[in-house]
Design an enzyme around this catalytic site. Structure first.
Site, short mmCIF file in Angstrom:
data_model
loop_
_atom_site.label_atom_id
_atom_site.label_comp_id
_atom_site.label_asym_id
_atom_site.label_seq_id
_atom_site.Cartn_x
_atom_site.Cartn_y
_atom_site.Cartn_z
N ASN A 7 0.95 -1.06 0.06
CA ASN A 7 0.04 0.00 -0.01
C ASN A 7 0.76 1.36 -0.05
O ASN A 7 1.43 1.50 1.07
CB ASN A 7 -0.91 -0.04 1.21
CG ASN A 7 -1.80 1.11 1.34
OD1 ASN A 7 -1.78 1.88 0.51
ND2 ASN A 7 -2.46 1.20 2.59
N ARG A 90 -2.85 -2.14 -3.16
CA ARG A 90 -3.99 -1.39 -3.01
C ARG A 90 -3.77 0.09 -3.87
O ARG A 90 -2.95 0.66 -4.18
CB ARG A 90 -4.04 -0.71 -1.55
CG ARG A 90 -5.17 0.16 -1.18
CD ARG A 90 -5.18 0.64 0.11
NE ARG A 90 -6.23 1.43 0.46
CZ ARG A 90 -6.67 2.26 1.40
NH1 ARG A 90 -5.83 2.23 2.37
NH2 ARG A 90 -7.69 2.89 1.44
N HIS A 179 -12.89 3.36 0.58
CA HIS A 179 -12.86 2.16 1.66
C HIS A 179 -13.66 1.07 1.14
O HIS A 179 -13.97 0.09 1.97
CB HIS A 179 -13.62 2.71 2.88
CG HIS A 179 -12.96 3.88 3.62
ND1 HIS A 179 -13.58 4.81 4.36
CD2 HIS A 179 -11.74 3.99 3.93
CE1 HIS A 179 -12.69 5.54 5.00
NE2 HIS A 179 -11.39 5.10 4.99
N ASN A 208 -10.13 7.14 11.33
CA ASN A 208 -9.61 8.37 10.88
C ASN A 208 -10.30 9.03 9.88
O ASN A 208 -10.96 10.21 9.75
CB ASN A 208 -8.14 8.73 10.56
CG ASN A 208 -7.43 9.22 11.84
OD1 ASN A 208 -7.92 10.24 12.57
ND2 ASN A 208 -6.26 8.84 12.22
N GLY A 209 -10.26 8.11 8.73
CA GLY A 209 -11.34 8.19 7.57
C GLY A 209 -12.49 7.62 7.88
O GLY A 209 -12.28 6.36 8.71
N ARG A 238 -11.29 15.75 8.30
CA ARG A 238 -11.94 16.01 7.09
C ARG A 238 -13.41 16.35 7.53
O ARG A 238 -14.11 15.81 8.44
CB ARG A 238 -12.22 14.97 6.09
CG ARG A 238 -10.95 14.71 5.32
CD ARG A 238 -10.98 13.47 4.68
NE ARG A 238 -9.87 12.45 4.88
CZ ARG A 238 -10.01 11.17 4.69
NH1 ARG A 238 -10.69 10.46 3.75
NH2 ARG A 238 -8.97 10.37 5.26
N ARG A 282 -9.88 9.14 20.14
CA ARG A 282 -9.69 8.81 21.44
C ARG A 282 -9.44 10.02 22.49
O ARG A 282 -10.13 10.17 23.39
CB ARG A 282 -8.49 7.85 21.63
CG ARG A 282 -8.80 6.42 21.72
CD ARG A 282 -7.65 5.56 21.79
NE ARG A 282 -6.77 5.89 20.42
CZ ARG A 282 -5.90 5.13 20.22
NH1 ARG A 282 -5.67 3.81 20.87
NH2 ARG A 282 -5.10 5.52 18.89
N GLY A 328 -10.93 1.71 13.31
CA GLY A 328 -10.50 2.13 14.73
C GLY A 328 -11.69 2.49 15.86
O GLY A 328 -11.69 1.94 16.84
N GLU A 331 -14.38 -0.44 15.92
CA GLU A 331 -14.19 -1.65 16.33
C GLU A 331 -14.00 -1.45 17.83
O GLU A 331 -14.10 -2.53 18.80
CB GLU A 331 -12.95 -2.29 15.74
CG GLU A 331 -13.10 -3.13 14.30
CD GLU A 331 -11.72 -3.17 13.64
OE1 GLU A 331 -10.78 -3.55 14.53
OE2 GLU A 331 -11.68 -2.94 12.46
N GLU A 381 -8.10 -5.10 5.21
CA GLU A 381 -8.05 -4.85 3.67
C GLU A 381 -6.81 -5.72 3.23
O GLU A 381 -6.96 -5.92 1.98
CB GLU A 381 -7.79 -3.47 3.78
CG GLU A 381 -9.25 -2.64 4.18
CD GLU A 381 -8.93 -1.06 4.63
OE1 GLU A 381 -8.51 -0.74 5.56
OE2 GLU A 381 -9.09 -0.23 3.82
P1 ADP Z 1 -7.12 5.08 9.58
O1 ADP Z 1 -6.92 3.52 8.92
O2 ADP Z 1 -8.11 5.67 8.70
O3 ADP Z 1 -6.20 5.86 9.96
P2 ADP Z 1 -8.05 3.54 11.83
O4 ADP Z 1 -9.40 2.70 11.31
O5 ADP Z 1 -7.03 2.88 12.30
O6 ADP Z 1 -7.90 4.65 10.96
O7 ADP Z 1 -8.76 4.46 13.11
C1 ADP Z 1 -7.99 5.12 13.77
C2 ADP Z 1 -8.91 6.01 14.90
O8 ADP Z 1 -9.70 5.14 15.50
C3 ADP Z 1 -8.07 6.97 15.81
O9 ADP Z 1 -8.60 8.24 15.43
C4 ADP Z 1 -8.24 6.34 16.97
O10 ADP Z 1 -8.50 7.47 18.07
C5 ADP Z 1 -9.55 5.59 16.93
N1 ADP Z 1 -9.65 4.50 18.12
C6 ADP Z 1 -8.72 3.45 18.23
N2 ADP Z 1 -9.11 2.91 19.43
C7 ADP Z 1 -10.25 3.48 20.10
C8 ADP Z 1 -11.06 3.64 21.09
N3 ADP Z 1 -10.68 2.44 22.07
N4 ADP Z 1 -12.09 4.59 21.46
C9 ADP Z 1 -12.21 5.39 20.41
N5 ADP Z 1 -11.33 5.62 19.42
C10 ADP Z 1 -10.53 4.79 19.39
#
Ligand code: ADP
Length: 396
Positions: A7, A90, A179, A208-209, A238, A282, A328, A331, A381
């Site tokens: 990726n 990807r 996605h 994040n996205g 965003r 978080r 993130g 889950e 993914e």
């Molecule tokens: P990307 O792949 O788009 O960077 P992810 O799917 O890894 O994003 O998600 C990252 C986001 O998930 C971060 O903003 C992180 O704070 C949030 N995150 C991870 N664990 C938790 C949690 N226990 N509670 C709330 N948010 C969480």
């Protein structure tokens, strides 16, 4: 089969080497600061981090460095480069051309290049990664897995923007969605868990996205991202959907250029822009729990948009049988899932808070009497890319 999943970003390259006999990740890692000083490549092997600092002028240098590491007898990963059977990439944008993954050939390379105006940051990087792997692993088949492909089944009335049709045709301006690999992976997992493919599903990829997809009998019929990944839900940085007039308004009021406003909407908005605390969910959740009102507002907007998008998709599909949370936030944040589902009682959504507080495997978190099944499914993914790569190359 051993599959290398790659990726590439403009200055980074994430990878996983997967043994598809049991789908286990042999090693994974990321090369960062490609083309810059102080390049670094970090490998994760058997729970340990191995950091190698070396400048990489191009993505080809990053791939060469990776190959050197993979065959290093010290680590016993693979004995020679010929152990790698195929590479899966990807690729951000496949335009309207690709609704499925494809084996890379000259025509595919050309098509990815032609989609560059639609993905100006990612597609050139993806191409560099493909070319670098082709040079390092001559003769090894490569597969392109497009982030947009899963959404190509959207009906025209869902994907067409009501602007003069000549622009739609001339510039291919429409909703594409992103996605897609994640939405497809959790759709397949949800079908396994439901024991059928025939149902009305809303998948919520909340990281994040963030984006949602409406999936009817396994096929995407709508999604919240658009021409670019800026549209739809509120995200880390965003803005998601805003009135398009905001762009001109901000230009006029603040004396900004369109490019500057574009940058603000992509990088300084979302939960970061509203809370002023962080782009990390978080941190913003924590600030909200400590009484920060703007953090509360940022999170309320996030929950509200996911909830109303689910409602919109119930209208699109004449109902919802199941909702999936992934990525993130989806889950890991039980409180986000609770807040999003709170006012979906009209659909018959009822969450079991004890199940909701658990973590880890794919599972149902709804009560037995909930009309709608609610699932948490960890996305993968890379595995989806590797599965496509195997399916397309095993008989070559
Ligand atoms: P990307 O792949 O788009 O960077 P992810 O799917 O890894 O994003 O998600 C990252 C986001 O998930 C971060 O903003 C992180 O704070 C949030 N995150 C991870 N664990 C938790 C949690 N226990 N509670 C709330 N948010 C969480």
């Amino acid at each position: 089969m051993i599959v290398l999943v790659v990726n590439c970003g403009s200055s980074s390259m994430k990878y996983q080497l997967i043994d598809m006999s049991d789908e286990h990740v042999m090693v994974s890692g990321v090369a960062e600061r490609i083309t810059f000083d102080h390049g670094v490549i970090t490998h994760k092997l058997n729970g340990e981090k191995i950091v190698i600092e070396k400048d990489m002028a191009t993505h080809k240098d990053a791939v060469d460095l990776l190959m050197e590491f993979l065959v290093d007898p010290k680590y016993h990963i693979i004995s020679s480069m010929s152990d790698i059977d195929a590479v899966g990439h990807r690729v951000l944008h496949g335009g309207s051309k690709y609704s499925e993954s494809v084996v890379v050939d000259d025509a595919v390379l050309k098509a990815i290049e032609e989609c560059t105006p639609l993905g100006p940051l990612h597609n050139p990087a993806n191409l560099m990664g493909i070319n670098a792997c082709a040079a390092a692993l001559p003769g090894v088949p490569q597969v392109a897995v497009f982030d947009t492909a899963f959404h190509q089944t959207m009906p025209a009335y869902a994907s067409t923007y009501p602007i003069p049709y000549e622009y739609v045709e001339k510039h291919k301006i429409r909703k594409y969605g992103f996605h897609g690999t994640s939405h497809r992976y959790v759709t397949l997992k949800a079908a396994e868990m439901m024991g059928t493919k025939e149902f009305k599903l809303v998948t919520c990829h909340l990281g994040n996205g963030a984006s949602c997809a409406a999936v009817l009998n396994g096929k995407c019929v709508d999604t919240s991202m658009g021409l670019t990944p800026l549209d739809g839900l509120e995200m880390g940085t965003r803005c998601g959907t805003v009135d398009p007039a905001v762009v001109k308004f901000l230009c006029d009021k603040e004396g900004l250029t369109v490019d500057e406003v574009d940058d603000i909407l992509n990088k300084k908005s979302g939960v970061l822009g509203v809370s002023g605390v962080s782009n990390d969910f978080r941190d913003v959740e924590e600030a909200m729990n400590n009484g920060n009102e703007r953090a509360r507002l940022a999170m309320q907007i996030f929950y509200y948009r996911v909830r109303t998008t689910i409602g919109q998709y119930a209208a699109a599909m004449d109902g919802v049988d199941a909702i999936v949370f992934t990525a993130g936030v989806g889950e890991n944040s039980a409180s986000a899932r609770t807040a999003i589902c709170k006012d979906l009682t009209y659909l018959g959504v009822k969450i079991d808070e004890e199940l909701n507080s658990k973590r880890g495997e794919a599972m149902f978190i709804n009560t037995p009497d909930s009309k709608v099944k609610v699932m948490v499914i960890p996305t993968n993914e890379e595995l989806m890319i590797a599965l496509d790569t195997v399916a397309l190359t095993k008989d070559l």
